[in-house]
Design a protein around this motif. Structure first.
Motif, PDB file in Angstrom:
ATOM      1  N   ALA A 114       6.464  19.277   3.706  1.00 49.16           N
ATOM      2  CA  ALA A 114       6.213  18.457   2.519  1.00 49.16           C
ATOM      3  C   ALA A 114       5.976  17.016   2.947  1.00 49.16           C
ATOM      4  O   ALA A 114       6.789  16.425   3.654  1.00 49.16           O
ATOM      5  N   LYS A 115       4.845  16.466   2.522  1.00 52.20           N
ATOM      6  CA  LYS A 115       4.503  15.083   2.841  1.00 52.20           C
ATOM      7  C   LYS A 115       4.453  14.288   1.539  1.00 52.20           C
ATOM      8  O   LYS A 115       3.782  14.681   0.586  1.00 52.20           O
ATOM      9  N   LEU A 116       5.180  13.175   1.512  1.00 54.54           N
ATOM     10  CA  LEU A 116       5.210  12.312   0.341  1.00 54.54           C
ATOM     11  C   LEU A 116       4.320  11.096   0.546  1.00 54.54           C
ATOM     12  O   LEU A 116       4.300  10.511   1.624  1.00 54.54           O
ATOM     13  N   THR A 117       3.601  10.743  -0.496  1.00 55.04           N
ATOM     14  CA  THR A 117       2.844   9.504  -0.534  1.00 55.04           C
ATOM     15  C   THR A 117       3.302   8.762  -1.777  1.00 55.04           C
ATOM     16  O   THR A 117       3.167   9.275  -2.895  1.00 55.04           O
ATOM     17  N   ILE A 118       3.864   7.574  -1.587  1.00 56.28           N
ATOM     18  CA  ILE A 118       4.422   6.803  -2.692  1.00 56.28           C
ATOM     19  C   ILE A 118       3.742   5.446  -2.709  1.00 56.28           C
ATOM     20  O   ILE A 118       3.606   4.791  -1.678  1.00 56.28           O
ATOM     21  N   THR A 142      13.419  -3.279 -13.484  1.00 54.04           N
ATOM     22  CA  THR A 142      13.780  -4.131 -12.349  1.00 54.04           C
ATOM     23  C   THR A 142      13.315  -5.566 -12.571  1.00 54.04           C
ATOM     24  O   THR A 142      12.503  -5.842 -13.449  1.00 54.04           O
ATOM     25  N   ALA A 143      13.835  -6.458 -11.756  1.00 51.89           N
ATOM     26  CA  ALA A 143      13.379  -7.841 -11.767  1.00 51.89           C
ATOM     27  C   ALA A 143      12.185  -8.003 -10.823  1.00 51.89           C
ATOM     28  O   ALA A 143      11.541  -9.042 -10.812  1.00 51.89           O
ATOM     29  N   PHE A 144      11.907  -6.975 -10.036  1.00 51.04           N
ATOM     30  CA  PHE A 144      10.813  -7.033  -9.076  1.00 51.04           C
ATOM     31  C   PHE A 144       9.533  -6.468  -9.700  1.00 51.04           C
ATOM     32  O   PHE A 144       9.578  -5.609 -10.556  1.00 51.04           O
ATOM     33  N   CYS A 145       8.433  -6.935  -9.207  1.00 50.82           N
ATOM     34  CA  CYS A 145       7.140  -6.407  -9.651  1.00 50.82           C
ATOM     35  C   CYS A 145       6.179  -6.489  -8.461  1.00 50.82           C
ATOM     36  O   CYS A 145       6.004  -7.547  -7.880  1.00 50.82           O
ATOM     37  N   SER A 146       5.606  -5.347  -8.110  1.00 51.69           N
ATOM     38  CA  SER A 146       4.673  -5.350  -6.980  1.00 51.69           C
ATOM     39  C   SER A 146       3.681  -4.231  -7.158  1.00 51.69           C
ATOM     40  O   SER A 146       3.823  -3.389  -8.035  1.00 51.69           O
ATOM     41  N   GLY A 147       2.675  -4.217  -6.305  1.00 57.43           N
ATOM     42  CA  GLY A 147       1.666  -3.161  -6.356  1.00 57.43           C
ATOM     43  C   GLY A 147       0.509  -3.569  -7.236  1.00 57.43           C
ATOM     44  O   GLY A 147       0.526  -4.608  -7.883  1.00 57.43           O
ATOM     45  N   GLY A 200       0.853  -1.190   0.000  1.00 62.58           N
ATOM     46  CA  GLY A 200       0.000   0.000   0.000  1.00 62.58           C
ATOM     47  C   GLY A 200       0.880   1.228   0.000  1.00 62.58           C
ATOM     48  O   GLY A 200       2.104   1.133  -0.109  1.00 62.58           O
ATOM     49  N   PRO A 201       0.278   2.388   0.146  1.00 65.22           N
ATOM     50  CA  PRO A 201       1.092   3.610   0.097  1.00 65.22           C
ATOM     51  C   PRO A 201       2.045   3.741   1.286  1.00 65.22           C
ATOM     52  O   PRO A 201       1.727   3.318   2.387  1.00 65.22           O
ATOM     53  N   VAL A 202       3.194   4.318   1.026  1.00 66.08           N
ATOM     54  CA  VAL A 202       4.158   4.660   2.065  1.00 66.08           C
ATOM     55  C   VAL A 202       4.125   6.181   2.187  1.00 66.08           C
ATOM     56  O   VAL A 202       4.244   6.884   1.186  1.00 66.08           O
ATOM     57  N   GLU A 203       3.937   6.676   3.412  1.00 68.54           N
ATOM     58  CA  GLU A 203       3.836   8.118   3.634  1.00 68.54           C
ATOM     59  C   GLU A 203       4.886   8.565   4.640  1.00 68.54           C
ATOM     60  O   GLU A 203       5.129   7.890   5.638  1.00 68.54           O
ATOM     61  N   LEU A 259       6.134   0.555 -11.906  1.00 70.94           N
ATOM     62  CA  LEU A 259       5.576   1.907 -11.941  1.00 70.94           C
ATOM     63  C   LEU A 259       5.283   2.371 -10.513  1.00 70.94           C
ATOM     64  O   LEU A 259       4.718   1.631  -9.709  1.00 70.94           O
ATOM     65  N   TYR A 260       5.699   3.611 -10.193  1.00 69.76           N
ATOM     66  CA  TYR A 260       5.456   4.198  -8.877  1.00 69.76           C
ATOM     67  C   TYR A 260       4.701   5.511  -9.052  1.00 69.76           C
ATOM     68  O   TYR A 260       5.044   6.318  -9.913  1.00 69.76           O
ATOM     69  N   GLU A 261       3.706   5.724  -8.212  1.00 69.96           N
ATOM     70  CA  GLU A 261       3.009   7.010  -8.172  1.00 69.96           C
ATOM     71  C   GLU A 261       3.513   7.769  -6.946  1.00 69.96           C
ATOM     72  O   GLU A 261       3.453   7.278  -5.830  1.00 69.96           O
ATOM     73  N   VAL A 262       4.013   8.968  -7.183  1.00 65.28           N
ATOM     74  CA  VAL A 262       4.561   9.790  -6.107  1.00 65.28           C
ATOM     75  C   VAL A 262       3.741  11.071  -6.025  1.00 65.28           C
ATOM     76  O   VAL A 262       3.578  11.770  -7.023  1.00 65.28           O
ATOM     77  N   ASP A 263       3.195  11.349  -4.859  1.00 68.76           N
ATOM     78  CA  ASP A 263       2.434  12.579  -4.649  1.00 68.76           C
ATOM     79  C   ASP A 263       3.095  13.346  -3.508  1.00 68.76           C
ATOM     80  O   ASP A 263       3.218  12.839  -2.405  1.00 68.76           O
ATOM     81  N   SER A 264       3.533  14.547  -3.809  1.00 68.24           N
ATOM     82  CA  SER A 264       4.144  15.406  -2.798  1.00 68.24           C
ATOM     83  C   SER A 264       3.172  16.534  -2.499  1.00 68.24           C
ATOM     84  O   SER A 264       2.828  17.320  -3.378  1.00 68.24           O
ATOM     85  N   THR A 265       2.708  16.591  -1.268  1.00 69.56           N
ATOM     86  CA  THR A 265       1.758  17.610  -0.856  1.00 69.56           C
ATOM     87  C   THR A 265       2.415  18.511   0.183  1.00 69.56           C
ATOM     88  O   THR A 265       2.964  18.022   1.161  1.00 69.56           O
TER      89      THR A 265
END
Length: 172
Positions: free
Chosen positions: A110-114, A164-169, A83-86, A140-146
């Protein structure tokens, strides 16, 4: 020497001129106060947007720094979070504490939600990964900086890609 019909006329004209000058002076002061308020508001809005951009820049620095297989690396933490990391960032572009780390002595933070948004092999432009060929994926990563402060809020969004060799989300 004095004309009796002009007695007090100069005083009356001077009072009228003083009244007009007073109205012009009050208007000028009100106008300058309004301009100062608008300039302050514009400055605070620009500062809020700049802090939001700083959050995105901090993520970019964190993502490109170090080994992404380490548990402490931001991309690893986001991939395994499910899930999101904040978190908030400080002026040095490092993870900070929300509510206490402010920018430039102001009240803005500044608060990041990734969030990991799944693998999309076709999105890693410049790389021909094929559909999972060779074990490579395009995470793919979605980054929101508020940023918030001065009773204002601004947000900057970034979509980041990682070969990457990894896949998640979630798949989006």
């Amino acid at each position: 020497m004095f004309n009796s019909k002009q007695n007090g006329a100069a005083l009356f004209v001077a009072l009228i001129l003083l009244a007009v000058l007073m109205v012009l002076g009050i208007t000028a002061v009100r106008n300058s106060v309004l301009q100062e308020r608008m300039a302050t508001n514009m400055h605070q809005g620009n500062m809020t947007f700049s802090v939001a951009e700083s959050g995105v820049n901090a993520f970019t620095e964190m993502a490109n720094d170090g080994d992404d297989e380490l548990d402490t690396h931001i991309l690893h933490r986001v991939r395994v979070a499910g899930g999101p990391v904040e978190f908030c960032v400080n002026e040095q572009g490092k993870e900070g504490t929300c509510g206490t780390d402010k920018f430039d002595g102001s009240e803005i933070e500044a608060k990041l939600t990734i969030e990991a948004r799944g693998c999309k092999p076709t999105l890693c432009t410049g790389f021909s990964t094929g559909e999972g060929k060779g074990g490579l994926n395009c995470q793919l990563y979605e980054v929101d900086s508020t940023s918030s402060g001065y009773e204002l809020t601004d947000s900057v969004e970034l979509w980041a890609f990682q070969l990457t060799a990894f896949c998640s989300g979630q798949d989006s």
